[in-house]
Enzyme design. Structure first.
Site, PDB file in Angstrom:
ATOM      1  N   LYS A   1       6.209  -4.197  -3.604  1.00  0.00           N
ATOM      2  CA  LYS A   1       7.641  -4.011  -3.391  1.00  0.00           C
ATOM      3  C   LYS A   1       8.068  -4.311  -1.955  1.00  0.00           C
ATOM      4  CE  LYS A   1      11.760  -2.520  -4.687  1.00  0.00           C
ATOM      5  NZ  LYS A   1      12.514  -3.492  -5.482  1.00  0.00           N
TER       6      LYS A   1
ATOM      7  N   CYS B   1       0.845  -1.195   0.000  1.00  0.00           N
ATOM      8  CA  CYS B   1       0.000   0.000   0.000  1.00  0.00           C
ATOM      9  C   CYS B   1       0.877   1.240   0.000  1.00  0.00           C
ATOM     10  CB  CYS B   1      -0.961   0.062   1.162  1.00  0.00           C
ATOM     11  SG  CYS B   1      -2.141  -1.268   1.189  1.00  0.00           S
TER      12      CYS B   1
ATOM     13  N   LYS C   1      13.517 -14.430 -10.259  1.00  0.00           N
ATOM     14  CA  LYS C   1      13.233 -13.319 -11.182  1.00  0.00           C
ATOM     15  C   LYS C   1      12.253 -13.754 -12.266  1.00  0.00           C
ATOM     16  CE  LYS C   1      14.171 -10.542  -9.395  1.00  0.00           C
ATOM     17  NZ  LYS C   1      14.950 -10.333  -8.225  1.00  0.00           N
TER      18      LYS C   1
ATOM     19  N   ARG D   1       4.159  -0.222  -4.614  1.00  0.00           N
ATOM     20  CA  ARG D   1       3.795  -0.727  -3.285  1.00  0.00           C
ATOM     21  C   ARG D   1       2.448  -1.450  -3.288  1.00  0.00           C
ATOM     22  NH1 ARG D   1       6.677   1.153   1.084  1.00  0.00           N
ATOM     23  NH2 ARG D   1       4.932   0.453   2.337  1.00  0.00           N
TER      24      ARG D   1
ATOM     25  N   GLU E   1      18.263 -16.851  -7.353  1.00  0.00           N
ATOM     26  CA  GLU E   1      17.857 -15.498  -7.722  1.00  0.00           C
ATOM     27  C   GLU E   1      17.355 -15.456  -9.173  1.00  0.00           C
ATOM     28  OE1 GLU E   1      17.017 -12.768  -6.790  1.00  0.00           O
ATOM     29  OE2 GLU E   1      17.602 -11.198  -8.176  1.00  0.00           O
TER      30      GLU E   1
ATOM     31  N   HIS F   1      17.908 -36.317  -7.684  1.00  0.00           N
ATOM     32  CA  HIS F   1      17.117 -36.949  -6.619  1.00  0.00           C
ATOM     33  C   HIS F   1      15.639 -36.584  -6.737  1.00  0.00           C
ATOM     34  CE1 HIS F   1      20.676 -38.451  -4.565  1.00  0.00           C
ATOM     35  NE2 HIS F   1      21.247 -37.284  -4.855  1.00  0.00           N
TER      36      HIS F   1
ATOM     37  N   TRP G   1      -2.753  -2.643  -1.945  1.00  0.00           N
ATOM     38  CA  TRP G   1      -2.433  -4.061  -2.147  1.00  0.00           C
ATOM     39  C   TRP G   1      -3.352  -4.789  -1.171  1.00  0.00           C
ATOM     40  CZ3 TRP G   1      -0.651  -8.318   0.594  1.00  0.00           C
ATOM     41  CH2 TRP G   1      -0.143  -9.377  -0.179  1.00  0.00           C
TER      42      TRP G   1
ATOM     43  N   GLU H   1       8.746 -14.140 -10.829  1.00  0.00           N
ATOM     44  CA  GLU H   1       8.110 -12.871 -10.484  1.00  0.00           C
ATOM     45  C   GLU H   1       7.577 -12.121 -11.694  1.00  0.00           C
ATOM     46  OE1 GLU H   1      11.471 -11.067  -8.170  1.00  0.00           O
ATOM     47  OE2 GLU H   1       9.794 -10.209  -7.084  1.00  0.00           O
TER      48      GLU H   1
ATOM     49  N   ASN I   1      -1.825   1.956   5.911  1.00  0.00           N
ATOM     50  CA  ASN I   1      -0.934   0.906   5.420  1.00  0.00           C
ATOM     51  C   ASN I   1      -0.597   0.046   6.622  1.00  0.00           C
ATOM     52  OD1 ASN I   1       1.090  -0.628   4.242  1.00  0.00           O
ATOM     53  ND2 ASN I   1       2.625   0.978   4.457  1.00  0.00           N
ATOM     54  N   GLY I   2      -0.872  -1.253   6.555  1.00  0.00           N
ATOM     55  CA  GLY I   2      -0.614  -2.136   7.699  1.00  0.00           C
ATOM     56  C   GLY I   2      -1.800  -3.049   7.909  1.00  0.00           C
TER      57      GLY I   2
HETATM   58  O1  M6R Z   1      12.786  -4.946   0.937  1.00  0.00           O
HETATM   59  P1  M6R Z   1      13.375  -6.314   1.122  1.00  0.00           P
HETATM   60  O2  M6R Z   1      14.691  -6.474   0.471  1.00  0.00           O
HETATM   61  O3  M6R Z   1      13.410  -6.732   2.561  1.00  0.00           O
HETATM   62  O4  M6R Z   1      12.360  -7.279   0.388  1.00  0.00           O
HETATM   63  C1  M6R Z   1      12.533  -8.660   0.457  1.00  0.00           C
HETATM   64  C2  M6R Z   1      11.721  -9.362  -0.610  1.00  0.00           C
HETATM   65  O5  M6R Z   1      10.368  -9.075  -0.454  1.00  0.00           O
HETATM   66  C3  M6R Z   1      12.153  -8.934  -2.013  1.00  0.00           C
HETATM   67  O6  M6R Z   1      13.507  -9.205  -2.240  1.00  0.00           O
HETATM   68  C4  M6R Z   1      11.321  -9.653  -3.080  1.00  0.00           C
HETATM   69  O7  M6R Z   1      11.605 -11.017  -3.088  1.00  0.00           O
HETATM   70  C5  M6R Z   1      11.615  -9.002  -4.426  1.00  0.00           C
HETATM   71  N1  M6R Z   1      10.400  -8.706  -5.101  1.00  0.00           N
HETATM   72  C6  M6R Z   1      12.483  -9.854  -5.256  1.00  0.00           C
HETATM   73  O8  M6R Z   1      12.692  -9.389  -6.543  1.00  0.00           O
END
Ligand code: M6R
Length: 617
Positions: free
Chosen positions: A612, A2, A489, A30, A485, A509, A77, A492, A103-104
């Site tokens: 984010k 949010c 990516k 956000r 990673e 395995h 969100w 996502e 937000n929260g």
């Molecule tokens: O703000 P942060 O680095 O703590 O966020 C952690 C994860 O939410 C963040 O890395 C998320 O996995 C990303 N969208 C990855 O691209």
């Protein structure tokens, strides 16, 4: 999670609604399932809200045409209730005099809502947020002023909140309060005050900011701010800070070139951001290195991409003589560690510094077991920095794309610097050796520049596999972090495909059962101590029809020969460069994922269902 953006000004002829809408759009990373704005105008609240992206909602200037001297907006969100107009923020009280954005998550909202309903309040949404305006309304009816009413309200609320409150009858100010959810304040002294969940929202308007602490409430007048402790109602003095990020960090332009997506622009910033990272204060690196070396036990924790940076960092620290570090996902931290031994250190890595699970993990360790906290954070003044004994600030600058990339590259670079400092302090490695590793690490920016020159090749490989719906990313040892990673990516931002990062040795395995003709398997294959064993895994996959995509050093011969597609990472052929190649290998995979998503026409910056900063547990 949010986004909030509000504004109050004494400047005449300011298009308040348009500025709020633009601020919200800078925060859309956000949350982007619905949005709304409330403005105070002529003793009334005007509120417009709907589901969808801000640009669509505002297509015919629906937001921009609103009138008012101050107000607040929200981009959502969804947590409580589906993303439909009635659940969008702002929420109003029964008399429609009070507007609140939040937000929260409120933990006791059901009880509060029940009690308020029994007392005659009419709820229009499914949200937890709506209890705020109704509670405030009640306290005002009891004779309290707005500030006191908000203080009494938040004292009733359990959980996390960053809220902004506007009242139609108090045209001179609005209020913000926070607990465990971020809220920042920007100011043009004597003229305009802004409030936002993240600094980039007001970055094009001012670089002067206040960070609100937990359990604080602030009264925002035009160009003036007063901060109070919620518990005692005592005024707190706070000096404003100057934000170091450049104004154009919130735009898609870099070196005069306009990028279509923030992620693409941010990937192109990586070489310079890494170079800046290597200039971080020596005192910060020392503090980390010494704290880690003095500890009896060291843990490292984070979520998502930041967690993979932890894996890369811990590998380097241990490789250079540091202690074995136990890595635990922050969401699992408490459950895996019912007790934390004395003299422990918890390292935490986060771009936002606001990830709820990361903060919970470090607070748990620090407040219950006296663990020291060393965190690597991108956002100055974020919550995590306040729960840390030592902080390394990453130099990535604002990362607007939801998919993290430059933050990861800076995090791994910073942790590698710590690893080398540990080697130096321990003195078990020849000074000259450490120096050579250091020189190789410093080259990372140049290596990434060279990778960008090969972007067309990476793009053509992305095109060749863009129709694929499943991927394995396999690696061994230090490269596991890059494999995980790279796969994250793809998941996502290219949600057409499922991708899984896996230890190559483990792949036989179970995962190998899925391999058929043309199943893409990406191998992260630097020529390190794992290389020869990795060849065996490549052969196994190839024998079953796997489509082999390898990321190798540019002097590689064996694995590239076995591969259908090869991405070459231009590193020197010596052990120093190879050992320090974690960032370049991961970086190529981030670029590959970007192009796959772009080719497939996905919204690269705002992937489905993601936000984010994940500020809920
Ligand atoms: O703000 P942060 O680095 O703590 O966020 C952690 C994860 O939410 C963040 O890395 C998320 O996995 C990303 N969208 C990855 O691209």
């Amino acid at each position: 999670m949010c986004g909030i953006f509000g504004l109050i000004t004494k400047k005449k002829d300011v298009p308040v609604a348009k500025l709020i809408r633009e601020g919200l759009q800078r925060l859309e990373y956000r949350g982007y399932d619905s949005a709304g704005i409330a403005l105070v105008h002529d003793g009334k609240i005007e509120c417009r809200k709907d589901s969808g992206r801000i640009a669509d909602i505002n297509k015919d200037g629906w937001f921009d045409s609103m009138e008012g001297s101050f107000g607040v907006g929200h981009t959502r969100w969804a947590t409580h209730g589906p993303p439909v107009a009635k659940n969008s923020h702002p929420h109003l009280d029964c008399k429609e005099k009070i507007a609140v954005v939040h937000n929260g998550i409120l933990e006791n909202f059901q009880q509060l809502r029940k009690e308020l309903s029994e007392r005659g309040h009419e709820f229009k949404s499914d949200t937890d947020t709506e209890v705020f305006p109704h509670l405030i309304e009640e306290y005002i009816e009891k004779g309290m002023d707005l500030k006191k009413a908000v203080i009494e309200t938040v004292k009733q609320c359990k959980g996390a909140y960053g809220i902004v409150v506007c009242h139609a009858d108090t045209p001179d100010y609005m209020l913000v309060a926070r607990k465990e959810s971020p809220l920042t304040i920007g100011i043009t002294p004597g003229e305009t005050t802004y409030c936002a969940s993240d600094i980039p929202a007001f970055l094009p308007l001012t670089k002067t900011a206040y960070i609100l602490d937990d359990d604080e409430i602030a009264v925002l007048y035009p160009g003036q701010v007063e901060i109070f402790d919620i518990e005692t109602n005592q005024k707190r003095h706070r000096d404003p800070m100057t934000v170091q990020w450049s104004m154009d960090a919130a735009a898609k332009t870099l070196d005069g070139k306009e990028y279509k997506w923030f992620m693409h622009k941010e990937l192109h910033e990586v070489p310079r951001k890494i170079r800046e990272q290597f200039k971080m204060p020596q005192s910060d690196i020392d503090a980390f290195a010494k704290t880690i070396m003095d500890a009896d036990q060291v843990f490292i924790t984070a979520a998502g991409t930041a967690y993979y940076a932890c894996l890369a960092g811990k590998f380097q620290i241990t490789r250079f003589g540091g202690p074995y570090i136990q890595s635990i996902l922050c969401s699992e931290f408490k459950d895996h560690l019912p007790e934390i031994p004395p003299n422990s250190v918890v390292m935490a890595v986060s771009q936002s510094g606001e990830t709820a699970d990361t903060i919970e993990a470090v607070r748990y360790a620090r407040e219950n077991y006296g663990a020291k906290v060393c965190s690597v954070v991108n956002v100055v003044g974020s919550s995590l920095t306040r729960y840390s004994d030592h902080v390394i600030i990453t130099t990535a600058g604002p990362e607007i794309a939801v998919a993290s990339q430059k933050a990861y590259c800076c995090q791994v670079s910073a942790l590698s610097m710590v690893a080398l400092r540990i080697a130096e302090l321990k003195g078990e490695m020849e000074k000259d050796e450490v120096k050579k590793y250091h020189e190789a690490l410093i080259e990372t920016g140049n290596v990434c520049d060279e990778i960008l020159k090969k972007e067309d090749n990476i793009k053509s490989i992305a095109k060749a596999v863009s129709e694929k719906t499943n991927f394995y990313y396999l690696a061994r040892g230090a490269s596991m972090a890059a494999a995980l990673e790279g796969a994250l990516k793809i998941k996502e931002i290219n949600p057409k495909a499922h991708a899984e990062g896996y230890a190559a040795g483990e792949s036989k395995h179970g995962p190998i059962a899925l391999i058929r003709d043309g199943f893409p398997v990406v191998f992260v294959a630097p020529p390190d101590e794992t290389y020869d064993r990795l060849i065996g895994n490549v052969m196994e996959m190839k024998a079953r029809g796997g489509l082999i995509i390898s990321v190798v050093a540019d002097f590689d011969e064996k694995i590239s020969e076995l591969s259908d597609y090869t991405i070459e990472v231009p590193i020197k052929n010596n052990k120093y460069a190879i050992t320090m190649s974690a960032v370049p290998f991961a970086y190529t995979l981030q670029i590959l994922a970007y192009h796959a998503a772009e080719i497939n026409g996905f919204d690269v910056d705002k992937p489905t269902n993601l936000a984010k900063s994940v500020t809920v547990k």
